[in-house]
Scaffold this active site. Sequence first.
Site, PDB file in Angstrom:
ATOM      1  N   ARG A  18       0.811  -1.218   0.000  1.00 26.14           N
ATOM      2  CA  ARG A  18       0.000   0.000   0.000  1.00 26.14           C
ATOM      3  C   ARG A  18       0.850   1.278   0.000  1.00 26.14           C
ATOM      4  O   ARG A  18       0.338   2.365  -0.216  1.00 26.14           O
ATOM      5  CB  ARG A  18      -0.959  -0.010   1.208  1.00 26.14           C
ATOM      6  CG  ARG A  18      -2.068  -1.040   1.053  1.00 26.14           C
ATOM      7  CD  ARG A  18      -2.713  -1.393   2.390  1.00 26.14           C
ATOM      8  NE  ARG A  18      -1.888  -2.326   3.167  1.00 26.14           N
ATOM      9  CZ  ARG A  18      -2.226  -2.806   4.364  1.00 26.14           C
ATOM     10  NH1 ARG A  18      -3.366  -2.437   4.932  1.00 26.14           N
ATOM     11  NH2 ARG A  18      -1.436  -3.652   4.996  1.00 26.14           N
ATOM     12  N   THR A  82       1.340 -13.085   8.564  1.00 30.40           N
ATOM     13  CA  THR A  82       1.895 -12.851   9.901  1.00 30.40           C
ATOM     14  C   THR A  82       1.980 -14.152  10.713  1.00 30.40           C
ATOM     15  O   THR A  82       2.892 -14.316  11.526  1.00 30.40           O
ATOM     16  CB  THR A  82       1.053 -11.807  10.659  1.00 30.40           C
ATOM     17  OG1 THR A  82      -0.345 -12.104  10.502  1.00 30.40           O
ATOM     18  CG2 THR A  82       1.298 -10.407  10.111  1.00 30.40           C
ATOM     19  N   GLY A 105       6.657  -4.218  12.592  1.00 28.07           N
ATOM     20  CA  GLY A 105       7.757  -3.279  12.318  1.00 28.07           C
ATOM     21  C   GLY A 105       7.292  -1.932  11.821  1.00 28.07           C
ATOM     22  O   GLY A 105       8.096  -1.032  11.611  1.00 28.07           O
ATOM     23  N   ARG A 337      29.194  25.498   3.762  1.00 29.22           N
ATOM     24  CA  ARG A 337      29.366  24.104   3.347  1.00 29.22           C
ATOM     25  C   ARG A 337      30.381  23.420   4.258  1.00 29.22           C
ATOM     26  O   ARG A 337      31.031  24.064   5.080  1.00 29.22           O
ATOM     27  CB  ARG A 337      29.766  24.062   1.873  1.00 29.22           C
ATOM     28  CG  ARG A 337      28.606  24.501   0.969  1.00 29.22           C
ATOM     29  CD  ARG A 337      29.080  24.930  -0.389  1.00 29.22           C
ATOM     30  NE  ARG A 337      29.894  23.891  -1.014  1.00 29.22           N
ATOM     31  CZ  ARG A 337      30.732  24.096  -2.023  1.00 29.22           C
ATOM     32  NH1 ARG A 337      30.872  25.319  -2.519  1.00 29.22           N
ATOM     33  NH2 ARG A 337      31.426  23.113  -2.529  1.00 29.22           N
ATOM     34  N   ASN A 390      39.499  29.431  -6.010  1.00 28.18           N
ATOM     35  CA  ASN A 390      40.214  28.308  -5.399  1.00 28.18           C
ATOM     36  C   ASN A 390      40.354  27.120  -6.337  1.00 28.18           C
ATOM     37  O   ASN A 390      40.947  26.119  -5.973  1.00 28.18           O
ATOM     38  CB  ASN A 390      39.522  27.873  -4.101  1.00 28.18           C
ATOM     39  CG  ASN A 390      38.089  27.436  -4.331  1.00 28.18           C
ATOM     40  OD1 ASN A 390      37.425  27.913  -5.250  1.00 28.18           O
ATOM     41  ND2 ASN A 390      37.613  26.510  -3.527  1.00 28.18           N
ATOM     42  N   TYR A 391      39.827  27.235  -7.542  1.00 22.27           N
ATOM     43  CA  TYR A 391      39.760  26.071  -8.426  1.00 22.27           C
ATOM     44  C   TYR A 391      40.191  26.481  -9.823  1.00 22.27           C
ATOM     45  O   TYR A 391      39.693  27.474 -10.368  1.00 22.27           O
ATOM     46  CB  TYR A 391      38.306  25.575  -8.428  1.00 22.27           C
ATOM     47  CG  TYR A 391      38.048  24.306  -9.196  1.00 22.27           C
ATOM     48  CD1 TYR A 391      38.816  23.173  -8.969  1.00 22.27           C
ATOM     49  CD2 TYR A 391      37.009  24.250 -10.129  1.00 22.27           C
ATOM     50  CE1 TYR A 391      38.558  21.992  -9.672  1.00 22.27           C
ATOM     51  CE2 TYR A 391      36.748  23.069 -10.828  1.00 22.27           C
ATOM     52  CZ  TYR A 391      37.524  21.953 -10.592  1.00 22.27           C
ATOM     53  OH  TYR A 391      37.272  20.789 -11.271  1.00 22.27           O
TER      54      TYR A 391
HETATM   55  C1  UD1 Z   1      -2.244  -6.426  10.734  1.00 21.73           C
HETATM   56  C2  UD1 Z   1      -3.255  -7.357  11.428  1.00 21.73           C
HETATM   57  C3  UD1 Z   1      -4.518  -6.565  11.761  1.00 21.73           C
HETATM   58  C4  UD1 Z   1      -4.155  -5.340  12.599  1.00 21.73           C
HETATM   59  C5  UD1 Z   1      -3.094  -4.491  11.925  1.00 21.73           C
HETATM   60  C6  UD1 Z   1      -2.606  -3.425  12.864  1.00 21.73           C
HETATM   61  C7  UD1 Z   1      -2.913  -9.604  10.480  1.00 21.73           C
HETATM   62  C8  UD1 Z   1      -3.416 -10.617   9.541  1.00 21.73           C
HETATM   63  N1  UD1 Z   1      -3.596  -8.450  10.533  1.00 21.73           N
HETATM   64  O1  UD1 Z   1      -2.813  -6.019   9.519  1.00 21.73           O
HETATM   65  O2  UD1 Z   1      -5.426  -7.383  12.474  1.00 21.73           O
HETATM   66  O3  UD1 Z   1      -5.330  -4.570  12.861  1.00 21.73           O
HETATM   67  O4  UD1 Z   1      -1.957  -5.310  11.573  1.00 21.73           O
HETATM   68  O5  UD1 Z   1      -1.694  -2.575  12.243  1.00 21.73           O
HETATM   69  O6  UD1 Z   1      -1.950  -9.863  11.175  1.00 21.73           O
HETATM   70  N2  UD1 Z   1       4.718  -9.239   7.927  1.00 21.73           N
HETATM   71  C9  UD1 Z   1       5.699 -10.202   7.894  1.00 21.73           C
HETATM   72  N3  UD1 Z   1       5.504 -11.314   7.116  1.00 21.73           N
HETATM   73  C10 UD1 Z   1       4.378 -11.508   6.406  1.00 21.73           C
HETATM   74  C11 UD1 Z   1       3.370 -10.520   6.451  1.00 21.73           C
HETATM   75  C12 UD1 Z   1       3.567  -9.381   7.235  1.00 21.73           C
HETATM   76  O7  UD1 Z   1       6.740 -10.070   8.533  1.00 21.73           O
HETATM   77  O8  UD1 Z   1       4.279 -12.530   5.739  1.00 21.73           O
HETATM   78  C13 UD1 Z   1       4.951  -8.034   8.748  1.00 21.73           C
HETATM   79  C14 UD1 Z   1       4.867  -6.760   7.937  1.00 21.73           C
HETATM   80  O9  UD1 Z   1       6.152  -6.419   7.444  1.00 21.73           O
HETATM   81  C15 UD1 Z   1       4.371  -5.741   8.963  1.00 21.73           C
HETATM   82  C16 UD1 Z   1       3.587  -6.583   9.964  1.00 21.73           C
HETATM   83  O10 UD1 Z   1       3.924  -7.931   9.713  1.00 21.73           O
HETATM   84  O11 UD1 Z   1       5.428  -5.086   9.626  1.00 21.73           O
HETATM   85  C17 UD1 Z   1       2.096  -6.399   9.797  1.00 21.73           C
HETATM   86  O12 UD1 Z   1       1.733  -6.706   8.454  1.00 21.73           O
HETATM   87  P1  UD1 Z   1       0.757  -5.765   7.641  1.00 21.73           P
HETATM   88  O13 UD1 Z   1       0.672  -6.266   6.256  1.00 21.73           O
HETATM   89  O14 UD1 Z   1       1.097  -4.354   7.849  1.00 21.73           O
HETATM   90  O15 UD1 Z   1      -0.630  -6.118   8.380  1.00 21.73           O
HETATM   91  P2  UD1 Z   1      -1.947  -5.266   8.382  1.00 21.73           P
HETATM   92  O16 UD1 Z   1      -2.678  -5.458   7.125  1.00 21.73           O
HETATM   93  O17 UD1 Z   1      -1.654  -3.883   8.801  1.00 21.73           O
HETATM   94 CA    CA Z   2       0.201  -2.661   9.230  1.00 23.66          CA
END
Ligand code: UD1
Ligand code: CA
Length: 488
Positions: A18, A82, A105, A337, A390-391
Site C-alpha cells: 500500500r 503474519t 515493524g 558548506r 580556489n579552483y
Molecule cells: C495487521 C493485522 C490486523 C491489525 C493491523 C494493525 C494480520 C493478519 N492483521 O494487519 O489485524 O489490525 O496489523 O496494524 O496480522 N509481515 C511479515 N511477514 C508476512 C506478512 C507481514 O513479517 O508474511 C509483517 C509486515 O512487514 C508488517 C507486519 O507484519 O510489519 C504487519 O503486516 P501488515 O501487512 O502491515 O498487516 P496489516 O494489514 O496492517
Molecule cells: Ca500494518
Amino acid sequence: MAVLDTSIVILAAGKGTRMRSSLAKVLHRAGGRPLLEHVLRACQPLKPAQILVVVGHQAEDVGAIATQFGAQTILQQPQRGTGHAMQVARRAIRKSAKLALIVPGDAPLLRAETLAALVATHRRGEAAATILTAELGNPSGYGRIVRDSQGRVQAIVEDTSASPEQLSIHEVNSSIYCFTLEKLWSSLGALRPDNLHRELYLTDSIATLRERNERVLAQLAEDPGEVVGCNTRAHLADADRVLRARKAAELMESGVTIYLPETVVIDPQVSIGPDSVIEPGVELLGNTRVGSRSTIGCGSVLIDMRVDDGAKIFPQCHLVRSRVGRDSEIGPFARLRSGTDIRAGAHVGTFVEMKKTILHEGAKAPHLAYLGDATIGAATNVGAGTITCNYDGFSKYETKIGKRVFIGSDTALVAPVRVGDGAYIAAGSVVTDNVPADALAVARGRQVNKPGWARARRRELAAAGGNQVKSRSPRRKPTRSSKSKSRR
Ligand code: UD1
Ligand code: CA
C-alpha cells in the site's frame, strides 16, 4: 521493566504494497528514522531474552538496522502472512523463553512503557494470549476485536473478512500481542490460508485458543494514536508529524523556545541548550548541536552542525557540517558548506557562501562573497563581492589571509595566495601574488579621466542629426515582439 523470559519478535518481512514503493515499508522514514528503528528503540529498554526481527523484503537493508541494535534476524521467504512469519520465527526463539511479545515493524509511535504494561497484564492474568487493542474513530483497514455476550475476546476478524455487523466494531487489533509460547506454537498449527490473500493470519490463532478454552485478554491502549501502523504514505506523514511534535515538546520542556512548533523539523539526535530560540520553519537535522542562548532564524536548515552559545543565525541560512562559534552572526541567506569554522564573534552576512574555510575571531564577511579553502585571520574585513578563486578546473588551492587585513570590495584572490597581517587590498583587485604584511596591494587597471569628453560626445551626436538622438524617446521603447525580432 526487564522481561528476561520474553523473546520480542518484530515482524518486518512484508513489502508494504500500500506504500506503492520500491522501498520495503519498514525502511521508510518518519521522525528522522526508519520505521523499524523506532520499533527497535521501543523494545530495547525491556531487556528481553532476545529481539528477533523477521526479515524478507530487502532483507539485507532491513537486517542491517536490526543488527545495529543488537537484534537477531531470521529470513521469511516467501512471505505468507503474519502467522507464517511466527512459524518461521519459531526456529530462532531461545529455548529458555516463556513468552513472546510480538510487534509489527510498522508501528513507530509505540512506547516501551506500553509494551511493558502489556507483558505485565499478560502475566497477571495468566493468559495464553493478551492483545493490545485500541478504540479508533475510523477502524477501517484494521482487524476487529469480536467479543462474546460476556465481553470476552472471541476472535480477531480481518477487515476484508468481516461481516457488516463486525465492521461497525471500533475496537481494533494493534498487531501487538503477548503470547505464552507453548500456547502460541500449538495454535499456529491450526492456521489455514482460507482468506482473500491466501495467507496464514496470526490473528486467526486467537479464535483457535478460545475454542480450546484458553484465556485471551485484551488491553486497551491508553493512547490509540500510539499503536497505529503505517501502511500508506498518508499514515507515514501522520506518524512523522507526531514524532516531530514529541521532539519539539521535549525540547520546550527543557527550556528551548520554539515558535510555531508544528512547522519545525528536528531530528531525534539534535540537542539544543536552554534559552535558545527556534523560529518557524527551521530544520535541524542529523547530529546538529545548538548551545544555549542561540537563535536559529526562520527557514534555516542545519545539517550535522555545531552552533555555540549565543550565536545568532538570521533567517534562510543553509548550514552543513560546520561550526558556528560563540556569539557569532550568520546570514540572512548565508550558506556554509562542509568544514567551515566560524570562530567566536565573527560575522558572515547576506549572500555569502563558504566552504572549508576558517573565519577567525571577530573577522567579518558581511555581504556577497565566496570564500573556499581559505583561512581568514582575526578582525579581518572581507569586502562585498570578494571571491577566492580556489579552483583552476583541475585542483583546489588555498588562500591564507592574515589578521586585521582589509580586503576591498570586488577583490578576486587567485589561489594559492597569501595576504600578510594588516595589509590592505584595493577594491576591484585581482590578486595573483602574495601581499606582504602591512602593504597596500592594487591590482587593477589605472583609472584615466578625460576632461570634457562626454559633453563633446553629446554635441557631436546632436550635430549628426537630431532624429537619432530623439529616437531614444519612450515611444520607441522596444516592445516584446520587436525584442524577439531583433534577437533573430
Ligand atoms: C495487521 C493485522 C490486523 C491489525 C493491523 C494493525 C494480520 C493478519 N492483521 O494487519 O489485524 O489490525 O496489523 O496494524 O496480522 N509481515 C511479515 N511477514 C508476512 C506478512 C507481514 O513479517 O508474511 C509483517 C509486515 O512487514 C508488517 C507486519 O507484519 O510489519 C504487519 O503486516 P501488515 O501487512 O502491515 O498487516 P496489516 O494489514 O496492517
Ligand atoms: Ca500494518
